[in-house]
Write a protein that holds these residues in place. Structure first.
Motif, PDB file in Angstrom:
ATOM      1  N   ARG A 115      66.774  15.972 -17.914  1.00  0.00           N
ATOM      2  CA  ARG A 115      67.247  14.725 -17.197  1.00  0.00           C
ATOM      3  C   ARG A 115      66.789  13.448 -18.035  1.00  0.00           C
ATOM      4  O   ARG A 115      66.067  13.451 -18.646  1.00  0.00           O
ATOM      5  CB  ARG A 115      66.681  14.765 -15.699  1.00  0.00           C
ATOM      6  N   SER A 116      67.485  12.684 -17.388  1.00  0.00           N
ATOM      7  CA  SER A 116      67.267  11.247 -18.013  1.00  0.00           C
ATOM      8  C   SER A 116      66.453  10.382 -17.388  1.00  0.00           C
ATOM      9  O   SER A 116      66.190  10.488 -15.972  1.00  0.00           O
ATOM     10  CB  SER A 116      68.645  10.252 -17.985  1.00  0.00           C
ATOM     11  N   SER A 117      65.183   9.620 -18.119  1.00  0.00           N
ATOM     12  CA  SER A 117      64.327   8.885 -17.390  1.00  0.00           C
ATOM     13  C   SER A 117      64.679   7.732 -16.768  1.00  0.00           C
ATOM     14  O   SER A 117      64.158   6.929 -16.148  1.00  0.00           O
ATOM     15  CB  SER A 117      63.337   8.605 -18.698  1.00  0.00           C
ATOM     16  N   PHE A 118      66.034   7.105 -17.345  1.00  0.00           N
ATOM     17  CA  PHE A 118      66.601   6.029 -16.901  1.00  0.00           C
ATOM     18  C   PHE A 118      67.594   5.932 -16.134  1.00  0.00           C
ATOM     19  O   PHE A 118      68.298   4.898 -15.673  1.00  0.00           O
ATOM     20  CB  PHE A 118      66.783   5.329 -18.288  1.00  0.00           C
ATOM     21  N   THR A 119      68.216   7.111 -15.643  1.00  0.00           N
ATOM     22  CA  THR A 119      69.311   7.310 -14.634  1.00  0.00           C
ATOM     23  C   THR A 119      69.136   8.238 -13.893  1.00  0.00           C
ATOM     24  O   THR A 119      68.310   8.975 -13.846  1.00  0.00           O
ATOM     25  CB  THR A 119      70.754   7.272 -15.541  1.00  0.00           C
ATOM     26  N   ASP A 120      69.990   8.495 -12.661  1.00  0.00           N
ATOM     27  CA  ASP A 120      69.891   9.550 -11.786  1.00  0.00           C
ATOM     28  C   ASP A 120      71.102  10.480 -12.174  1.00  0.00           C
ATOM     29  O   ASP A 120      71.557  11.265 -11.266  1.00  0.00           O
ATOM     30  CB  ASP A 120      70.041   9.164 -10.431  1.00  0.00           C
ATOM     31  N   VAL A 121      71.661  10.610 -13.345  1.00  0.00           N
ATOM     32  CA  VAL A 121      72.472  11.587 -13.666  1.00  0.00           C
ATOM     33  C   VAL A 121      71.968  12.963 -13.502  1.00  0.00           C
ATOM     34  O   VAL A 121      70.993  13.445 -13.721  1.00  0.00           O
ATOM     35  CB  VAL A 121      73.258  11.375 -15.162  1.00  0.00           C
ATOM     36  N   SER A 174      60.087   8.081 -22.961  1.00  0.00           N
ATOM     37  CA  SER A 174      60.158   7.926 -21.586  1.00  0.00           C
ATOM     38  C   SER A 174      58.706   6.861 -20.987  1.00  0.00           C
ATOM     39  O   SER A 174      58.760   6.602 -19.847  1.00  0.00           O
ATOM     40  CB  SER A 174      59.958   9.135 -20.771  1.00  0.00           C
ATOM     41  N   VAL A 175      57.743   6.841 -21.911  1.00  0.00           N
ATOM     42  CA  VAL A 175      56.454   6.309 -21.628  1.00  0.00           C
ATOM     43  C   VAL A 175      56.273   5.257 -22.809  1.00  0.00           C
ATOM     44  O   VAL A 175      55.087   5.040 -23.032  1.00  0.00           O
ATOM     45  CB  VAL A 175      55.429   7.236 -21.568  1.00  0.00           C
ATOM     46  N   ALA A 176      57.034   4.856 -23.367  1.00  0.00           N
ATOM     47  CA  ALA A 176      57.140   3.875 -24.815  1.00  0.00           C
ATOM     48  C   ALA A 176      56.439   2.629 -24.425  1.00  0.00           C
ATOM     49  O   ALA A 176      55.695   2.137 -25.285  1.00  0.00           O
ATOM     50  CB  ALA A 176      58.410   3.667 -25.243  1.00  0.00           C
ATOM     51  N   ASP A 177      56.428   2.125 -23.051  1.00  0.00           N
ATOM     52  CA  ASP A 177      55.872   0.738 -22.642  1.00  0.00           C
ATOM     53  C   ASP A 177      55.436   1.026 -21.228  1.00  0.00           C
ATOM     54  O   ASP A 177      55.622   1.956 -20.898  1.00  0.00           O
ATOM     55  CB  ASP A 177      56.726  -0.442 -23.122  1.00  0.00           C
ATOM     56  N   CYS A 178      54.607  -0.139 -20.855  1.00  0.00           N
ATOM     57  CA  CYS A 178      53.835  -0.088 -19.575  1.00  0.00           C
ATOM     58  C   CYS A 178      54.938  -0.044 -18.455  1.00  0.00           C
ATOM     59  O   CYS A 178      54.625   0.674 -17.401  1.00  0.00           O
ATOM     60  CB  CYS A 178      52.791  -1.041 -19.583  1.00  0.00           C
ATOM     61  N   GLU A 179      56.068  -0.559 -18.656  1.00  0.00           N
ATOM     62  CA  GLU A 179      57.210  -0.707 -17.594  1.00  0.00           C
ATOM     63  C   GLU A 179      57.870   0.729 -17.296  1.00  0.00           C
ATOM     64  O   GLU A 179      57.866   1.201 -16.292  1.00  0.00           O
ATOM     65  CB  GLU A 179      58.297  -1.508 -18.067  1.00  0.00           C
ATOM     66  N   LYS A 180      57.791   1.482 -18.614  1.00  0.00           N
ATOM     67  CA  LYS A 180      58.573   2.814 -18.379  1.00  0.00           C
ATOM     68  C   LYS A 180      57.622   3.886 -17.896  1.00  0.00           C
ATOM     69  O   LYS A 180      57.757   4.668 -17.148  1.00  0.00           O
ATOM     70  CB  LYS A 180      58.947   3.209 -19.929  1.00  0.00           C
ATOM     71  N   ILE A 181      56.194   3.581 -18.052  1.00  0.00           N
ATOM     72  CA  ILE A 181      55.256   4.160 -17.479  1.00  0.00           C
ATOM     73  C   ILE A 181      55.351   4.192 -15.965  1.00  0.00           C
ATOM     74  O   ILE A 181      55.133   5.142 -15.257  1.00  0.00           O
ATOM     75  CB  ILE A 181      53.756   4.011 -18.190  1.00  0.00           C
ATOM     76  N   ALA A 233      57.909   3.506 -14.130  1.00  0.00           N
ATOM     77  CA  ALA A 233      59.081   4.139 -13.748  1.00  0.00           C
ATOM     78  C   ALA A 233      58.743   5.479 -13.626  1.00  0.00           C
ATOM     79  O   ALA A 233      59.336   6.033 -12.884  1.00  0.00           O
ATOM     80  CB  ALA A 233      60.353   3.617 -14.484  1.00  0.00           C
ATOM     81  N   ALA A 234      58.124   6.075 -14.533  1.00  0.00           N
ATOM     82  CA  ALA A 234      57.948   7.440 -14.521  1.00  0.00           C
ATOM     83  C   ALA A 234      56.942   7.746 -13.418  1.00  0.00           C
ATOM     84  O   ALA A 234      57.463   9.019 -12.474  1.00  0.00           O
ATOM     85  CB  ALA A 234      57.060   7.903 -15.811  1.00  0.00           C
TER      86      ALA A 234
END
Length: 594
Positions: free
Chosen positions: A229-235, A12-19, A21-22
């Motif tokens: 929960r998913s880091s990438f969706t709102d499920v 969920s924090v693998a790269d700067c874009e994901k950081i 987003a978190a």
């Protein structure tokens, strides 16, 4: 104002874009009126990179220095997260485990949390900051940096939620919830809206990679709802709480542990103290033993088998070799190409027929069962690695886990259940956060014990045995199948005393039908001693303490059955009461007031 702990794993924090987003998720939660603590893992494969670096300079790096090295991964993540939140216009402060005040013991690479200081975090929250905590790490009494081992960031997150009295702990990961089995292994796995702590504890220990068992232990111990929960969706994800998804279904999930190793000691003395001599040596290596199976003895000799993670086989065999000098087994065998397939569900305790159904579906697939171990809410079978995938598919289909139960909740609540309101009790529990906690020690005198020896070791044997017993309307409790000799197996189980004669007759009929050299043995009056609690498996000394107490009282163990939350032993009926007193005395220091 409510407080939420959000944990973001490495993916969920693998790269700067994901950081970034978190960071947005945390800011959104704060703007909705919550105080927010984030717990962050190392970025992506950063930990693997650090381990590789260590191996390049040392074949055997000191554990203390490994902790010093590995802790840097989380420090990179928390600093970048704080920068991202600042850039988005909100306030954030990053803290290492030491700066928070996470105190641990001194077991480097596998440290346990002793206490957590809360004053600094609370002050920062009250000042309007999002607090970003480095997961996976703490400090010992000598200020050495320590790491918490596998699943350490999950453990950090739930522990912080406990001490901060958070309303919920959100675990953000690369999956969108808890599934009936690993969806990467079986595409028809179904996401469940809710699962019970005990069920999740079993599934986590059996290889369900969503959560680590130590974090579930914390959640259960302190009543913290976990929202996966998913880091990438709102499920909506899955809530881990006290209650299961369904009260009508006996099974809630299935799991596979692919890389297991089985060790068997054949022909060991069947006398008090034998289990103690074996397992205290293994526990001294901090190895978590699973699936212990011991059959009823014949001519004063017994076989005992157990499984360990495949990568811990070598060190376990060293411990077994030490024990063998005293126990003098007739033979020691091992197999490092086995897998464990299990089904789990709170409903098993009240709904009959689960075991024989599982054995039947495996038989229909032509899958041979090498060993069986059951508890109140779990059935595990050992199969060859080559059969493991088919076995998982068979039991998942057999229990219709892909179909939503009729009583599955349409909405789930994450309201925290605070079962302890006395501040003094709460403080005491938090003082030694990961200490063993025993809920209950029980004696059940209503059991009989039966054994079928030297039955053919081939697919369908367990199904044949337990179909015959089920046809007589007999409820089975503990089931154990151990590895036999010369292509044979030994199957033991307990049932109510009132059903003993019916069960004995059913077994004799089955053995006769097999036309083999099988033999039926029994003990009409047996007793089951049960130790229940949180952290029984992750505290490797529990079995040792239990076996030592029984050995000191001169009590011999006939059968052993283990799970995440219970250890059961079967003894002779007349030894039940002395055994109960011995166990109560042995666990007096960790027995919770009830």
């Amino acid at each position: 104002m409510s407080l939420i702990v959000q944990k973001f794993g490495g993916t969920s924090v693998a790269d700067c874009e994901k950081i970034v987003a978190a960071a947005r998720k945390a800011i959104r939660a704060q703007r909705e009126g919550h105080q927010v603590v984030m717990v962050v893992s190392a970025m992506g494969k950063n930990t693997d990179v650090l381990v590789d670096l260590a191996q390049q300079v040392s074949d055997n790096p000191p554990a203390r220095e490994m902790d010093m090295l590995l802790s840097t991964g989380e420090q990179v993540s928390v600093a970048l997260m704080a920068m991202a939140i600042d850039a988005l216009g909100s306030k954030a402060v990053s803290l290492t485990g030491a700066q928070i005040g996470i105190r641990t013991d001194s077991t480097h690479t596998k440290a346990r949390i002793r206490s957590i200081e809360t004053s600094r975090v609370k002050q920062l929250l009250d000042d309007g900051n999002i607090v970003i905590a480095a997961g996976f790490q703490g400090i010992d009494e000598n200020l050495n940096i320590t790491t918490l081992g596998r699943g350490g960031s999950d453990t950090t997150a739930v522990a912080l939620a406990a001490v901060l009295d958070a309303d919920t702990c959100e675990i953000y990961t690369d999956v969108d919830g808890v599934y009936t089995t690993d969806p990467r292994v079986l595409p028809d796995a179904r996401r469940v809206p809710q699962i019970a702590y005990d069920e999740m504890l079993e599934l986590a220990s059996l290889g369900a990679g969503v959560m680590h068992s130590r974090s579930i232990e914390f959640a259960k111990k302190f009543g913290v709802p976990i929202h996966v929960r998913s880091s990438f969706t709102d499920v909506p994800g899955t809530l881990i709480v006290h209650d299961p998804e369904s009260r009508k279904r006996p099974v809630s999930g299935a799991a596979i542990t692919k890389k297991e190793a089985r060790i068997t000691l054949e022909g060991i003395p069947d006398e008090p103290g034998v289990s103690l001599e074996l397992f205290r040596r293994i526990a001294s290596k901090a190895i978590s033993v699973d699936m212990i199976v011991q059959n009823i003895s014949k001519d004063g000799k017994a076989n005992i088998s157990f499984t360990v993670p495949q990568d811990e086989l070598k060190v376990t065999l060293d411990a077994v070799k030490q024990a063998s000098e005293l126990l003098q087994p007739e033979n020691v065998t091992y197999d490092d190409h086995v897998s464990k397939v299990s089904v789990v569900g709170l409903g098993m305790a009240s709904l009959p027929g689960v075991a024989n159904k599982m054995f039947r579906v495996l038989s229909e697939e032509g899958i041979n069962i090498q060993a069986i171990s059951t508890s109140e809410i779990k059935i595990s079978v050992l199969v060859s690695q080559a059969d493991a995938q088919r076995a998982l598919q068979a039991v998942h289909n057999g229990f219709e886990l892909d179909i939503t139960p009729e009583d599955s909740p349409t909405e789930v609540s994450s309201v925290r259940v605070r079962d302890v309101t006395d501040p003094a009790v709460v403080v005491q529990r938090l003082r030694e956060m990961e200490d063993l906690a025993i809920d209950n020690i029980e004696l059940d005198r209503s059991q009989s014990l039966l054994l079928v020896r030297r039955v053919p070791d081939r697919p369908g044997i367990a199904a044949q045995v337990f179909d015959a017993v089920a046809a007589k309307g007999i409820n089975i409790d503990v089931i154990i199948q151990n590895v036999g000799r010369d292509d044979s197996a030994n199957v033991s189980f307990t049932c109510p005393v009132a059903d003993y004669e019916k069960a004995l007759a059913a077994l004799e009929e089955v053995v006769k039908e097999m036309g083999e050299e099988g033999e039926v043995l029994g003990n009409r009056e047996a007793a089951k001693l049960t130790v229940s609690g949180i952290g029984l498996r992750s505290h490797t000394g529990v079995g040792v303490r239990m076996f030592k107490a029984l050995s000191s009282a001169g009590i011999n163990v006939d059968l052993i059955s283990t799970s995440e939350v219970r250890v059961n032993v079967i003894v002779d009926e007349h030894e039940g009461e002395p055994g109960l007193k011995a166990l109560q005395a042995a666990f007096k220091d960790v027995l919770l007031d009830t």
